[in-house]
Design a protein around this motif. Structure first.
Motif, short mmCIF file in Angstrom:
data_model
loop_
_atom_site.label_atom_id
_atom_site.label_comp_id
_atom_site.label_asym_id
_atom_site.label_seq_id
_atom_site.Cartn_x
_atom_site.Cartn_y
_atom_site.Cartn_z
N GLU A 1 58.95 -2.25 90.28
CA GLU A 1 58.82 -3.20 91.39
C GLU A 1 60.11 -3.26 92.21
N THR B 1 61.46 -5.91 94.20
CA THR B 1 61.56 -7.30 94.65
C THR B 1 62.57 -7.42 95.79
N ASP C 1 56.00 -2.31 97.83
CA ASP C 1 56.94 -3.04 96.98
C ASP C 1 56.95 -2.55 95.54
N HIS D 1 66.00 -14.58 89.26
CA HIS D 1 65.32 -13.30 89.45
C HIS D 1 63.82 -13.42 89.14
N GLN E 1 61.90 -15.34 91.77
CA GLN E 1 61.68 -14.48 92.93
C GLN E 1 60.55 -13.49 92.67
N TYR E 2 60.54 -12.92 91.48
CA TYR E 2 59.49 -11.96 91.12
C TYR E 2 58.10 -12.61 91.14
N GLN F 1 56.87 -13.31 94.67
CA GLN F 1 56.46 -12.13 95.42
C GLN F 1 55.17 -11.53 94.90
N ASN F 2 55.00 -11.51 93.58
CA ASN F 2 53.88 -10.79 92.99
C ASN F 2 52.70 -11.67 92.58
N ARG G 1 56.79 -19.52 93.78
CA ARG G 1 58.04 -19.42 93.06
C ARG G 1 58.13 -20.51 92.01
N GLY H 1 62.59 -8.72 89.15
CA GLY H 1 63.22 -9.60 90.12
C GLY H 1 64.58 -9.19 90.62
#
Length: 344
Positions: free
Chosen positions: A16, A18, A59, A255, A258-259, A262-263, A269, A316
């Protein structure tokens, strides 16, 4: 009676990418180099399995697991090499078998396939397939993949690709039979299918691990009803370890948040309280000290009876130094403690 196989521990990644705080993704070239270093370190440290998954999105750096695993094979000696997963619904089983049989030859008999339907749907329009045939594609192509594994030449007729008549599929792998695992995200029908077919099973643990216990039970029951012995169960989980629990969580939280943002956009978050809950003793997230990770693996083993644990690493935008240290601790502190506790 032969001794039970040792409990196996390994790592995997989807590669990934990120995005950072400025919205810039990790460079795919740098990430690919990172991934190969993870494989080398995992092999040298004594881990059992290294896996890469498949996505077809901007991504993620990996769309061809077999190619990345072949590069890892050239730089490792002992570690087993698996896809995590191969999206079989949108792949040609003949080509999949040829690729992984070639990987098996390159690696000296260390290749495995993990077949799955995929958590994302981007491959369907990319390869001209219709989403309403989602289940049909997987069922049809899994049957062909297993027939190719077990027979050569092969005669087959299905609904999602042209028939084969007395067709030879080459090369054949170094192993007598190329291992094929099935990945299950929480669908009872998928767990039952794996049991009926006698295939080892991965449970992708998100949420509460205890809720996957019925799936493990259904898998074993289905295998028994089909006249098969109990198959192996593997567990996959998000992972980060440091020498101390607080240090691991302080490093990993920004981290991982954030991961997830995004996913898993529906989740959003994570705040710190939710992160701590997920990383708690009965949560799915492995983020803590080696002792905490050992304790959670052993608890999950009591609940699920699994004999393989794969840790998803590098999430992340975590630094390469921190990721490599985490891999080393998994191999040198966690793996021997788990095996000692299980008497293997």
């Amino acid at each position: 009676m032969s001794a039970p196989a040792p409990f196996e521990i390994g790592i995997f990644t989807f590669g990934e990418l990120t995005r950072d705080a400025a919205g810039k993704p990790i460079d795919a070239l740098a990430r690919t180099r990172d991934i190969l270093e993870w494989a080398r370190v995992a092999d040298q440290a004594g881990l059992d399995v290294f896996g890469v998954g498949e996505h077809h999105r901007e991504d993620f750096a990996v769309s061809s697991p077999a190619v990345v695993l072949a590069a890892a094979a050239a730089q490792t000696q002992q570690i087993r090499l698996t896809s995590t997963v191969t999206v079989l619904s949108s792949a040609d089983p003949v080509r999949v078998f040829e690729d992984f049989a070639t990987l098996d030859l390159v690696s000296g008999g260390r290749a495995e396939i993990t077949a799955g339907r995929g958590a994302y749907l981007e491959s369907f329009p990319l390869f001209g397939q219709r989403l309403e045939r989602y289940d049909e594609y997987f069922e049809d192509r899994l049957g062909l993949l297993l027939q190719i594994r077990d027979e050569n030449p092969v005669t087959w007729n299905g609904t999602t690709r042209p028939a084969l008549t007395d067709a030879g599929v080459w090369p054949r792998p170094a192993q007598a039979a190329l291992p094929v695992w099935l990945a299950v995200g929480g669908t009872p029908a998928s767990a039952a299918r794996a049991g009926r077919l006698g295939l080892p099973l991965y449970l992708a643990i998100l949420g509460t691990p205890a809720r996957f216990a019925p799936l493990a039970g259904l898998y074993r029951k289905s295998a028994g009803q089909a006249g098969r012995g109990p198959g192996r169960i593997g567990v996959t989980s998000h992972f980060y370890v440091e020498e101390t629990s607080q240090g691991a969580r302080n490093t990993f939280f920004p981290h991982y948040s954030q991961y997830i943002g995004q996913n898993m956009p529906r989740t959003g978050r994570l705040d710190r309280a939710a992160f701590e809950d997920w990383a708690g003793p009965r949560g799915a997230l492995f983020a803590g000290s080696p002792a905490e990770v050992v304790e959670k693996i052993l608890w999950e083993h009591e609940v699920l009876g699994h004999t393989r644990f794969l840790a998803q690493v590098g999430l992340g935008g975590l630094s390469q130094a921190a990721t490599l240290r985490s891999i080393e601790l998994l191999a040198t502190e966690v793996l021997p403690a788990v095996r000692a506790a299980l008497g293997r």
